[in-house]
Write a protein that holds these residues in place. Sequence first.
Motif, PDB file in Angstrom:
ATOM      1  N   GLY A 138       0.812  -1.214   0.000  1.00  0.00           N
ATOM      2  CA  GLY A 138       0.000   0.000   0.000  1.00  0.00           C
ATOM      3  C   GLY A 138       0.846   1.264   0.000  1.00  0.00           C
ATOM      4  N   PHE A 139       2.164   1.125   0.150  1.00  0.00           N
ATOM      5  CA  PHE A 139       3.059   2.270   0.142  1.00  0.00           C
ATOM      6  C   PHE A 139       2.875   3.088  -1.148  1.00  0.00           C
ATOM      7  CE2 PHE A 139       7.122   4.315  -0.855  1.00  0.00           C
ATOM      8  CZ  PHE A 139       7.400   4.947   0.346  1.00  0.00           C
ATOM      9  N   PRO A 140       2.868   4.395  -1.113  1.00  0.00           N
ATOM     10  CA  PRO A 140       3.023   5.290   0.046  1.00  0.00           C
ATOM     11  C   PRO A 140       1.694   5.777   0.626  1.00  0.00           C
ATOM     12  CG  PRO A 140       3.246   6.546  -1.976  1.00  0.00           C
ATOM     13  CD  PRO A 140       2.862   5.143  -2.385  1.00  0.00           C
ATOM     14  N   LEU A 141       0.594   5.103   0.240  1.00  0.00           N
ATOM     15  CA  LEU A 141      -0.725   5.589   0.670  1.00  0.00           C
ATOM     16  C   LEU A 141      -1.245   4.826   1.885  1.00  0.00           C
ATOM     17  CD1 LEU A 141      -2.287   5.963  -2.914  1.00  0.00           C
ATOM     18  CD2 LEU A 141      -1.381   7.788  -1.460  1.00  0.00           C
ATOM     19  N   ASP A 142      -0.346   4.135   2.591  1.00  0.00           N
ATOM     20  CA  ASP A 142      -0.796   3.279   3.692  1.00  0.00           C
ATOM     21  C   ASP A 142      -0.702   3.947   5.065  1.00  0.00           C
ATOM     22  OD1 ASP A 142       2.041   3.221   3.409  1.00  0.00           O
ATOM     23  OD2 ASP A 142       2.116   1.443   4.688  1.00  0.00           O
ATOM     24  N   ARG A 143      -0.253   5.179   5.113  1.00  0.00           N
ATOM     25  CA  ARG A 143      -0.206   5.865   6.411  1.00  0.00           C
ATOM     26  C   ARG A 143      -1.004   7.157   6.314  1.00  0.00           C
ATOM     27  NH1 ARG A 143       5.633   5.178   9.372  1.00  0.00           N
ATOM     28  NH2 ARG A 143       5.902   2.944   8.956  1.00  0.00           N
TER      29      ARG A 143
END
Length: 567
Positions: free
Chosen positions: A534-539
């Motif tokens: 999911g990087f970079p939309l996982d945080r």
Amino acid sequence: MLFDVLLQCKDWDCAVKNAAYWREHMNEGEFVYALYTAVIHSDLGHGIVLPPLYEVTPHLFTNSEVIQKAYTAKMTHTAGNFEMEFTGTKKNKEQRVAYFGEDIGMNVHHVTWHMDFPFWWEDKYGHHLDRKGELFFWVHHQLTVRFDSERLSNYLDMVDELQWDKPIEEGFAPHTIYKYGGEFPARPDHIHFEDVDGVARVRDMIIMESRIHDAIAHGYITDKDGKVINIMNDEGIDKLGDIIESSVYSPNAQYYGALHNLAHIMLGRQGDPHGKYNMPPGVMEHFETATRDPTFFRLHKYMDNIFKEHKDSLPPYTHEDLDFPGVDIESVGVEGELKTYFEHYEFDLRNAVDSAQGIEDVDLKAHVDRLNHKDFSFVADVKNNNGGEVLGTFRIYLCPDYDNNGEKFDYTSGHWHCIEMDKFWKKLGPGNNHIVRKSSESAVTVPDVPSFQSLIDAADSGSVDLHEFERSCGIPNRMLLPKGKKDGMEFSLWLAVTDGKHDLTHSNGDPEHGGTHALCGVHGETYPDKRPMGFPLDRSIPDRRVFDETTNIKFTHVKVYYEGHHD
Ligand SMILES: [Cu+2]
């Protein structure tokens, strides 16, 4: 037992003879599960293309109306091709998205994922399943976000989570029948959760859940010896997946229980929680049938929210975390239009009915509408100012822009609705690089498995290359795009290019290898991407400027058009 037997066979002869023997002496469903799982995991299984499960056990993929017609056709020796309709009527708004949960290819993906990553897997079988817990999170997260985008395409709100102390909103009448054992049980609307005899009490589920929330709030898991495992890092999600599913990899199943596995059984039994009516297990209890029930997505939204709670507790990425110095994306977009449609698809039903020696087979087929899309390509212009060649990791996401009320998602709420479209590695020469990536190459999808009959024909002909069908874990390629709307549905298409030298696990070998590694890993190997899924939309993204000012991340607006039915 059979999986063990097949896996311990050292040669082909042993495996085939055991398979042939047990085929006659075991429950059909158990046999198919053991055989498929053994073929996936045994060295002897390399290169074997298994027939699509919907043609092996059609009962679990089509409805009882179709099955009954097949029986009649067989008995009267009349060939037939029966229309498979999606469960329910238009009075039930959930029916608008039944094409997704009841898609035979999507169901195969779900079953196969759980065969690739069985919860009962022990490393003594030969290798460690790398990042199995994180993949559990990611593959189910992607199922829920895809379902949510299908809902938005059909003017429905996104799925709400299931709660143990609230009524189960949607009932479900499965219209599905076991080959042996009768109809799958139904569940009325708005019932309250009941304890299920011999499985769990509702209270147990709530306790299990709160122990997991505690672990997230503490930032650590306690293993079975009382040792603390820190989860405030990239690997935390993997540990959390292991305890939530749970699998043999759980560091403390005694304490954290098996929230996901038990929840499936709890939901499957709500129609007959005390076994008063001797009903067979519900659709939620089989990987093949689970996604038919709208509560599957409620249940997984609930699990997903627990995972997100953890991810949101990690510090947001900084510019340094995201940056790929010297690499700028000049443009990103698509070549060709994003157009979807329903197509007519036929599959074979002959295995739904019994056959006897001396009685000729009769042609039995079902036909169903399936979502598909026109071919397109992702395109990007990427400038490499580094002077020499670099390796880029390309991560592509499609994120809905608006909710069902027309409210625009901001970065904070929107990033959790993004659909992973592709992930691949490409060498970038100095200066401008024009990148074209075909939709058919996507690392999250698999092509349609050839029909049972065409596999038989191909095997008989003796010269075939079925290489591309070796894995059936992955979203069917025809479902890469959500349905969209007639006048176009608005999405943001994101591209992040990060440093492949840092991200790629396998420094030797072909970094541009295809396959469905994004959702299913690479068989027997470590997951190719070192970054969190999911990087970079996982945080969490509390400040959008961090993204806007990073030149190796860029998005553009696109529309997905739904064209209706094609014949
Ligand atoms: Cu699942």
